[in-house]
Design a protein around this motif. Structure first.
Motif, PDB file in Angstrom:
ATOM      1  N   LYS A   1       0.839  -1.212   0.000  1.00  0.00           N
ATOM      2  CA  LYS A   1       0.000   0.000   0.000  1.00  0.00           C
ATOM      3  C   LYS A   1       0.866   1.252   0.000  1.00  0.00           C
ATOM      4  O   LYS A   1       0.490   2.288  -0.541  1.00  0.00           O
ATOM      5  CB  LYS A   1      -0.923   0.002   1.221  1.00  0.00           C
ATOM      6  CG  LYS A   1      -2.152  -0.891   1.010  1.00  0.00           C
ATOM      7  CD  LYS A   1      -3.072  -0.879   2.204  1.00  0.00           C
ATOM      8  CE  LYS A   1      -4.355  -1.648   1.889  1.00  0.00           C
ATOM      9  NZ  LYS A   1      -5.044  -2.116   3.088  1.00  0.00           N
TER      10      LYS A   1
ATOM     11  N   SER B   1      -1.451   2.937  -5.523  1.00  0.00           N
ATOM     12  CA  SER B   1      -0.578   2.025  -4.792  1.00  0.00           C
ATOM     13  C   SER B   1      -0.572   0.676  -5.516  1.00  0.00           C
ATOM     14  O   SER B   1      -1.539   0.330  -6.203  1.00  0.00           O
ATOM     15  CB  SER B   1      -1.073   1.842  -3.353  1.00  0.00           C
ATOM     16  OG  SER B   1      -2.151   0.941  -3.340  1.00  0.00           O
TER      17      SER B   1
ATOM     18  N   TYR C   1      -0.813  -2.159  -4.213  1.00  0.00           N
ATOM     19  CA  TYR C   1      -1.881  -2.974  -3.639  1.00  0.00           C
ATOM     20  C   TYR C   1      -3.176  -2.783  -4.417  1.00  0.00           C
ATOM     21  O   TYR C   1      -3.830  -3.751  -4.825  1.00  0.00           O
ATOM     22  CB  TYR C   1      -2.067  -2.595  -2.169  1.00  0.00           C
ATOM     23  CG  TYR C   1      -2.984  -3.510  -1.418  1.00  0.00           C
ATOM     24  CD1 TYR C   1      -2.521  -4.710  -0.886  1.00  0.00           C
ATOM     25  CD2 TYR C   1      -4.328  -3.187  -1.230  1.00  0.00           C
ATOM     26  CE1 TYR C   1      -3.361  -5.554  -0.195  1.00  0.00           C
ATOM     27  CE2 TYR C   1      -5.177  -4.032  -0.545  1.00  0.00           C
ATOM     28  CZ  TYR C   1      -4.690  -5.222  -0.016  1.00  0.00           C
ATOM     29  OH  TYR C   1      -5.516  -6.058   0.663  1.00  0.00           O
TER      30      TYR C   1
END
Lengths: 410, 363, 308
Positions: free
Chosen positions: A333, A346, A348
């Motif tokens: 993240k 990000s 993620y």
């Protein structure tokens, strides 16, 4: 997860199947190239066999393990003699033997994994990982500190090359200067070789690992050094809970289920399989990007408590699959990039965004979306184009960013 | 000489043939009894196991042809090895020599432009040559440089396996194989004819039987055979008689390796029709042939029989996997048991047991 | 080649060389007493299986190694019984042992596949020595106790073989059992003990694989190491001290075959250790008598009292 949807569809199909007006029993034989304990390819096929076997009472299965490639015809003969009317052969090397047997036994249905020869009574099927490797690559690119990602490859064949290139494209998407260092062990299964190959990569500075080998060796070796890795084929989280970031998981049962049910319903016969070729990816649920698969639990009485995955339409997930190991959630993240399509994002989020694009039945993205250049600088996929299926399964080039030997490079 | 109760046990130097045969059969029976214990431990009734195996192998045409098919490479390798073993040359390298033959035959089949009618004979010739060449190296290493042949032949098996691996992954990878590591299929003219309805490539079988007869003649009727025997039985005598070890061992290995290579030719031209990963070309035939030759006690003709016995064991192993649902590793255990019981019986042949005559003393 | 290369190569050579060293030391003793045991691969795989199964069950790697040693001894004594007592052909008996061991270990190990060992044998860092630059990371970290024990054992076995009466007894049994017999040495007992020691060490070598090197059980995990041991025994001229160099040299070659892949064709590198074994033997053959590796005089020959 579209497990629930799948459950419903399968349940509905089963119902139709049960009403299928005296449809005969199916006896399916599975011929494996390796031992069922290999923790990779053959193990996964056998897990899938057991799942479908327990699920349908009109289905009986038998298997033979460790069959040498040249011997497949002998074993097919024996299975036919035992009364099998559907036979799965699960190695590319079985291609000619299976094809010859299909001519010899026109009343038996054959399905051959990973091949390209078909006949009216012989289909082909494959669950492929390249999208998953790409997703793993995104994470690997974000996690490497040295800019060197290690990959232990089994054999330099198109399937493995495709996976390494997809993986590398993922790595480079989030980390444009990173390299993927490759070592080959020339075996599907050789723990000692996998260990030393990993050690060689570690000595060269690689700090994140992916691999194609039928044992959890690479995961274990990397973990000993405190380095993250991606599991392959079977769930490998338990071997190193703090170091398995994610991984490639296969669900052959999804394909077997579909194929056998269609035979049971009379949709597939010994006369109409010449064009049946399963090439199933994330969208069909044949593969999964996760460190740990979902645990499914049945609420009411089931045929068995060991593999109750979707047996009676009454299942509920007690734990969803672990796509990303929580240990690495923070790091992924925190690693943000400026993405040409999505702006600041990000890694993620990028992983899940891409995952959804793949899972969508009308897939809107492909890892090999042009322009793609190989590592020699040749344009191999023109801008805006996707690779054809034939190109995918025969590709020999290495994506830009792959370092190390590449036998058969054009 | 020893006395055990009413029996006298005495040593004999050369056991007569019927004793050798009888003891060998007895040993196989003992092994079968031991294997029965393994079956029993796996919850399979030994009776049922042997009945199924008997029916599946000896009781059907398919089964019989399967035995013969498996025996073909074992005959060729085994006959060659009897010759090497007679010279006390421990050729563990039949596996590599077999692969050398497979490579040469594949090369001829795929890349050498010859008329169709000549292609198969040329494949056999090239195969023999390659195997002979590969086998003569350890012979020369042993004679000239005292390199232990067990090591050199064993290591050369691995080397040849990697050469095959390199060929199928590299220069010989077939364009029609979509990147998988196999050569292309052989043209029809490079495939051996089969006995209809079976996978028995009869020309190789014929070559094997002829080879057994020829090697038998060489051993019993020729100067080379005599020299091989002398070198094997008494190196000192051989040296004294002025026999050239270089010539004798080289010739023995040319024949031994050449025959093993013919087995490789038969496998690629009769079964696979292509070159592929070494572990799939040979099911360890080269290693099994060591046992075949040893069990044949150095007789090439007997090697045909012992090869058929191991062909039967291979086929039985297949059946144990399929019909009885036993794990495949059981074949290894089974082979090990047979071997153990065979070698333990060895001693038995050299002793004779008879009733003690009345009043006989013992020394 | 920078120092990093050297450090990692030596370090990996030590780790990979351990099973080879233990196995070779054992085979040296067996062959010094005149018995070839081609069953090393079989004893190692049985040791690997027993080591894992027992370590997993009892929760301590030490028990696993003990079990591996015990199983190795049992297998070796069986070989000794066949070849010494029944005077069976040593080559064939060894091959049978390998065949049988691989099969049996695979059969028994089916339920244990693919599980990590709960408590593996850990690597140790030698205090203070590990701080030495270059040598520290090269020799004194990332190794298990078996690396150092193996080297120590080699020295001890060398001393026993060449500097004690026991050693003389063993060597004379291997050279000329009849002479040894006439001197009052019990040939049978010496051979049994040496072969059993060989099994013990091979078993530990196998146990190292499943308990330390890669702490889990997989079928066929010895992957031909037993055969390399046979080659190393000759390579080392049946000398325990030379076995140290031999084993670690092979370890280095194996590591380098992956390390150098970027520069040399992988298939070529994979056949390198095998080609090298032949080459070294051939070269030592060139060097005349001083370099020649001479096998024990009656290696492979069963002893029958009153013959020859």
């Amino acid at each position: 997860m579209n497990m629930r949807k799948l459950v419903l569809v399968v349940a509905a199909l089963t119902l139709v199947g049960l009403l299928g007006l005296g449809a005969e029993k199916i006896k399916a034989g599975f011929i494996y190239v390796g031992p069922i304990g290999d923790y990779g390819w053959t193990h996964a096929h056998d897990v899938a066999r057991r799942i479908v076997d327990e699920k349908y009472d009109w289905l009986e299965t038998v298997y033979i393990e460790s069959v040498p490639e040249g011997e497949v015809e002998t074993y097919i003969d024996q299975l036919v003699r035992q009364g099998c009317n559907v036979i799965f052969t699960t190695s590319f090397g079985f291609i000619d033997g299976t094809f010859a047997a299909a001519q010899r036994y026109p009343n038996v249905i054959f399905a051959h994994a990973s091949g390209f020869k078909r006949a009216p009574n012989m289909a082909t099927y494959m669950a492929d990982f390249y999208q998953v490797y790409y997703l793993n690559g995104l994470m690997a690119g974000a996690l490497t500190k040295t800019g060197k990602v290690g990959y232990v490859g089994a054999f330099p064949i198109p399937e493995v090359k495709r996976h390494i290139s997809a993986f590398t494209i993922g790595v480079r998407e989030v980390n444009p200067t990173a390299e993927v260092h490759v070592r080959w062990i020339y075996e599907w299964y050789n723990p000692a070789a996998a260990k030393e190959a990993t050690e060689a990569l570690i000595a060269e500075g690689c700090d994140v690992f992916a691999f194609t080998e039928d044992s959890p060796t690479v995961v274990q070796v990397a973990a000993e050094r405190g380095l993250p890795s991606f599991g392959h084929y079977s769930p490998m989280y338990e071997f190193a809970p703090d170091y398995v970031v994610s991984g490639q998981l296969v669900h052959w049962e999804v394909i077997y289920d579909d194929f056998l049910v269609k035979i049971h319903e009379g949709i597939y016969t010994t006369r109409n399989l010449a064009h049946v070729d399963y090439w199933w990816l994330l969208a069909q649920g044949a593969v999964e990007c996760a460190a740990v698969p979902a645990v499914v639990y049945c609420e009411t009485a089931c045929v068995s408590d060991t593999s109750c995955a979707c047996c009676c339409g009454c299942c509920c997930e007690i734990s969803p699959s672990m796509v990303v190991n929580p240990v690495y959630e923070r790091a992924l993240k925190d690693y943000t990039i400026n993405h040409p399509a999505f702006g600041t994002i990000s890694v993620y989020d990028l992983v899940f965004l891409r995952h959804n694009q793949f899972a969508d039945p009308g897939i809107t993205f492909d890892p090999f979306e042009g322009p793609v250049y190989d590592r020699k600088g040749n344009l191999v996929v023109p801008a805006g184009m996707w690779m054809s299926y034939d190109h995918l399964i025969t590709m020999e080039w290495a994506a830009a960013g792959v370092a190390g030997p590449w036998p058969g490079e054009p | 000489m020893k006395r055990i109760g009413p029996f006298i046990v005495e040593r004999r130097l050369a056991p007569p043939r019927h004793v050798v045969f009888g003891v060998s059969v007895l040993a196989v029976v003992v092994a079968l009894l031991l294997a029965a214990l393994v079956f029993w431990a796996y919850g399979v009734s030994p009776w049922r196991a042997y009945a199924e195996i008997g029916r599946g192998t000896l009781g059907t045409v398919d089964g019989l042809s399967d035995i013969v098919r498996r025996a073909i490479p074992l005959i060729l390798c085994g006959v060659g090895l009897t010759l090497a073993f007679r010279a006390q040359f421990w050729n563990i390298g039949a596996e590599g020599q077999l692969l050398a033959g497979a490579v040469a035959a594949s090369g001829v089949a795929l890349f050498v432009p010859v008329p169709d009618g000549l292609r198969l004979p040329l494949m056999f010739l090239a195969g023999f040559g390659a195997g002979a060449l590969w086998a003569v190296i350890p012979a020369l290493l042993r004679v000239k440089l005292q390199v232990n042949e067990v090591i050199s032949t064993l290591m050369m098996n691995y080397i040849m396996a990697y050469i095959v691996e390199w060929l199928v992954h590299g220069p010989w990878k077939g364009p029609t194989m979509r990147g998988f590591a196999y050569t292309d299929m052989f043209p029809t003219a490079a495939r051996l004819p089969l006995i209809a309805g079976t996978r028995v490539h009869w020309p190789t079988l014929g070559v094997g039987v002829v080879a057994a007869l020829v090697v038998g003649l060489i051993l019993s009727r020729t100067r080379l055979g005599y020299e091989v025997r002398v070198v094997g039985q008494s190196p000192d005598a051989a040296r004294y008689a002025g026999i050239s070890f270089t010539v004798v061992l080289s010739l023995a290995m040319v024949i031994s390796g050449g025959l093993a290579a013919l087995a490789g030719v038969g496998e690629v031209a009769g079964i696979h029709w292509r070159l592929r990963s070494p572990s799939h070309i040979s099911m360890g035939y080269g290693y099994t042939a060591i046992i075949v030759a040893w069990l044949a006690r150095g007789s090439p003709i007997a090697a045909i029989l012992t090869a058929l016995l191991f062909g039967l064991i291979f086929a039985a192993g297949d059946l144990m996997k399929t019909t009885l649902g036993l794990p495949f590793q059981i074949t290894g255990v089974f082979n090990g048991l047979i071997l153990f019981s065979l070698i333990s019986s060895d001693l038995l042949m050299y002793w004779r047991i008879r009733w003690r005559r009345r009043g006989e003393a013992w020394t | 080649m920078d120092l990093g290369w050297l450090v990692s190569t030596v370090s990996r050579a030590l780790a990979f060389g351990v099973p080879l060293l233990w196995g070779t030391l054992g085979e040296i003793y067996a062959e010094r007493s005149g018995v070839v045991n081609l069953g090393v691969e079989g004893m190692m795989i049985l040791g690997a299986y027993a080591g894992f199964a027992v370590a997993q069950t009892l929760g301590h790697p030490g028990w696993g190694l003990l079990a591996a040693a015990a199983v190795g001894v049992v297998a070796a004594v069986w070989h000794a019984f066949l070849t010494v007592t029944l005077r069976a052909n040593q080559y064939v008996s060894g091959l049978a042992l390998t065949l049988f061991g691989l099969g049996l270990a695979g059969l028994l190990g089916r339920g244990w596949e693919g599980r990590p060992l709960r408590v593996p044998l850990g690597t140790i860092t030698v205090p203070s020595l590990a701080e030495i630059p270059v040598l520290g990371p090269m020799l004194f970290v990332d190794q298990t106790i078996l690396t150092y024990l193996g080297i120590l054992l080699a020295v001890v076995l060398w001393v026993v073989l060449f500097r004690t009466r026991w050693g003389i007894a063993i060597r004379s049994v291997g050279e000329s059992p009849a002479t040894a017999d006439s001197l009052g040495i019990n040939v049978t007992v010496v051979r049994y003990l040496c072969v059993a020691l060989g099994g013990l060490l091979a078993g530990v070598g196998g146990g190292y694989l499943s308990v330390a090197y890669r702490p889990s059980w997989t079928e066929g995990m010895t992957a031909g190491m037993g055969w390399i041991v046979i080659a190393l025994t000759i390579f080392a001229s049946w000398d325990p001290l030379q076995a140290i160099w031999g084993a670690f040299f092979f370890g280095a070659l194996y590591h380098l075959s992956f390390r150098l892949q970027a520069y040399v064709s992988p298939e070529l590198l994979k056949l390198m250790p095998y080609a090298f074994a032949i080459l070294v033997l051939a070269v030592s053959g060139f060097g005349g008598a001083r370099w020649r590796r001479r096998a024990p005089g009656s290696l492979g020959v069963p002893y029958v009292r009153g013959e020859r």
